[in-house]
Enzyme design. Structure first.
Site, PDB file in Angstrom:
ATOM      1  N   TYR A  43     -21.383  39.149  -4.889  1.00  0.00           N
ATOM      2  CA  TYR A  43     -20.872  37.885  -5.292  1.00  0.00           C
ATOM      3  C   TYR A  43     -19.850  38.064  -6.365  1.00  0.00           C
ATOM      4  CZ  TYR A  43     -20.836  33.646  -8.116  1.00  0.00           C
ATOM      5  OH  TYR A  43     -20.425  32.325  -8.770  1.00  0.00           O
ATOM      6  N   TYR A 101     -25.280  39.723   0.427  1.00  0.00           N
ATOM      7  CA  TYR A 101     -24.779  39.978  -0.914  1.00  0.00           C
ATOM      8  C   TYR A 101     -25.747  39.996  -1.955  1.00  0.00           C
ATOM      9  CZ  TYR A 101     -23.711  35.014  -1.968  1.00  0.00           C
ATOM     10  OH  TYR A 101     -23.759  33.892  -2.264  1.00  0.00           O
ATOM     11  N   CYS A 102     -25.514  40.691  -2.919  1.00  0.00           N
ATOM     12  CA  CYS A 102     -26.123  40.456  -4.167  1.00  0.00           C
ATOM     13  C   CYS A 102     -25.099  40.367  -5.196  1.00  0.00           C
ATOM     14  CB  CYS A 102     -27.320  41.582  -4.555  1.00  0.00           C
ATOM     15  SG  CYS A 102     -26.514  43.154  -4.762  1.00  0.00           S
ATOM     16  N   PHE A 103     -25.571  40.522  -6.426  1.00  0.00           N
ATOM     17  CA  PHE A 103     -24.490  40.040  -7.544  1.00  0.00           C
ATOM     18  C   PHE A 103     -23.174  41.126  -7.672  1.00  0.00           C
ATOM     19  CE2 PHE A 103     -22.621  40.220 -11.970  1.00  0.00           C
ATOM     20  CZ  PHE A 103     -22.217  39.205 -12.152  1.00  0.00           C
ATOM     21  N   SER A 112     -28.574  44.669  -2.551  1.00  0.00           N
ATOM     22  CA  SER A 112     -28.184  44.704  -1.168  1.00  0.00           C
ATOM     23  C   SER A 112     -28.591  45.958  -0.702  1.00  0.00           C
ATOM     24  CB  SER A 112     -26.657  44.840  -1.325  1.00  0.00           C
ATOM     25  OG  SER A 112     -25.986  43.601  -1.803  1.00  0.00           O
TER      26      SER A 112
END
Length: 368
Positions: free
Chosen positions: A126, A97-99, A105
């Site tokens: 996130y 996962y990224c933000f 991602s």
């Protein structure tokens, strides 16, 4: 089925099963808040992320993307992919996962596919998971489930909470703080975001167990520096209560163990005997200083003088009995009057009173 419902189901499964996660965000983002099962293996360092962000602001997304590929290329790219692969070999059921579940991602997933591994990334990232957890803490169905365990300082509320893992969520353990001015632990408290994330995950797991109640210790809004989210705290303030009672001497001995024996032992184990005792002494003085204004200068001075005598006796003769004098004064002059006043405001919410055995029996009978 809507995309939001599908995403929520995925988030729930991840948190309930402690699925391993690779957090692709930069270290500065991870430090502010993450999830208990996440491991920070960033696509970009803090500096690289800042450069790409500045480029995005001045030149747009295409230029920022090109700069990102330029910064993370060759041996740097290979090292980061290898770090992801090593984590995958240990945790093949992981997610990325990224933000927001966007470019970082997708790029990372693509590089891993080139390396022969297909790893899913979390849609919404996130931000989506964090929002899901906050909504969990605000859920209105939590309110009727709640049952608050109250009791004077040293009555053993934490013991009851820990004896009943099926129904209870331990707020103090989640905050890594015992909830009073003397509640500091040797290890640091989580960030506010991490506290909220841990609490929400504990609530999800509690719901999965489907007990008859959600048993929580009576806490103020702040546990150390961790702030119980207001919607959750407001529900606690409206919930029914049980009151744990304990004999005076039992309370004194319990606090002597918690405040003196346990903390001194832990400081000495960490720092060695001499430095550890110095750190333990500072912990006691700092704890008194934290409530000096509420105690008043005269009472604070009296407590500190008794504490100093007790510390000298402990250091010279390994005798901790004198600590009982300032602990007793702390209870009679500060904690007990405050507790009695607060309990009077909540009298209509009290369902039951008793010692540990009768409280546990009463709770067991509610399960039938």
């Amino acid at each position: 089925m809507s995309q939001s419902v599908v995403a929520a189901a995925v988030y729930r499964e991840i948190f309930l099963n402690d699925r391993p996660l690779i957090d692709l965000r930069a270290p500065v983002e991870f430090a502010k808040g993450a999830f208990p099962s996440s491991n920070n293996l960033p696509l970009m360092t803090d500096d690289e992320r800042q450069q790409v962000g500045t480029c995005y602001q001045h030149h747009g997304p295409s230029a920022a993307l090109a700069l990102g590929h330029q910064l993370v290329n060759g041996a740097t790219k290979a090292a980061r992919v290898e770090a992801w692969l090593q984590f995958y070999r240990q945790h093949p059921d992981l997610y990325l996962y990224c933000f927001r579940g966007g470019m970082r991602s997708q790029i990372s997933q693509g590089w891993l596919r080139e390396a022969g591994v297909d790893i899913p990334y979390i849609v919404g990232g996130y931000k989506g998971m964090r929002q899901f957890l906050l909504q969990t803490l605000e859920a209105p169905q939590l309110a009727p489930q709640m049952l608050i365990l109250s009791g004077t300082t040293g009555s053993g509320k934490t013991d009851v909470i820990q004896q009943r893992p099926q129904e209870a969520v331990d707020l103090e353990e989640t905050a890594n703080h015992r909830g009073s001015s003397f509640g500091k632990e040797l290890t640091p408290q989580p960030t506010q975001i991490n506290f909220e994330n841990r609490l929400a995950i504990a609530i999800l797991k509690h719901q999965q167990r489907q007990p008859s109640c959600l048993l929580l210790e009576d806490e103020s809004h702040l546990i150390g520096h961790c702030f119980i989210p207001t919607p959750f705290f407001n529900n606690m303030q409206a919930a029914n209560m049980v009151v744990l009672e304990a004999p005076w001497q039992q309370r004194l001995q319990r606090l002597l163990e918690q405040y003196v024996h346990k903390m001194c032992r832990q400081f000495c184990q960490r720092d060695g005997d001499e430095a550890g005792f110095t750190a333990f002494t500072q912990y006691l003085y700092q704890s008194i200083n934290g409530i000096r204004k509420r105690l008043g200068l005269q009472q604070a001075g009296e407590l500190q003088a008794l504490m100093t005598q007790a510390l000298q006796e402990q250091q010279q003769r390994n005798n901790t009995a004198l600590h009982l004098e300032w602990i007793a004064l702390l209870l009679t002059r500060y904690y007990d009057p405050m507790y009695e006043y607060q309990l009077q405001q909540k009298a209509e919410r009290i369902l039951f009173r008793g010692d540990q055995a009768t409280i546990n029996q009463w709770l067991d009978e509610r399960q039938i």
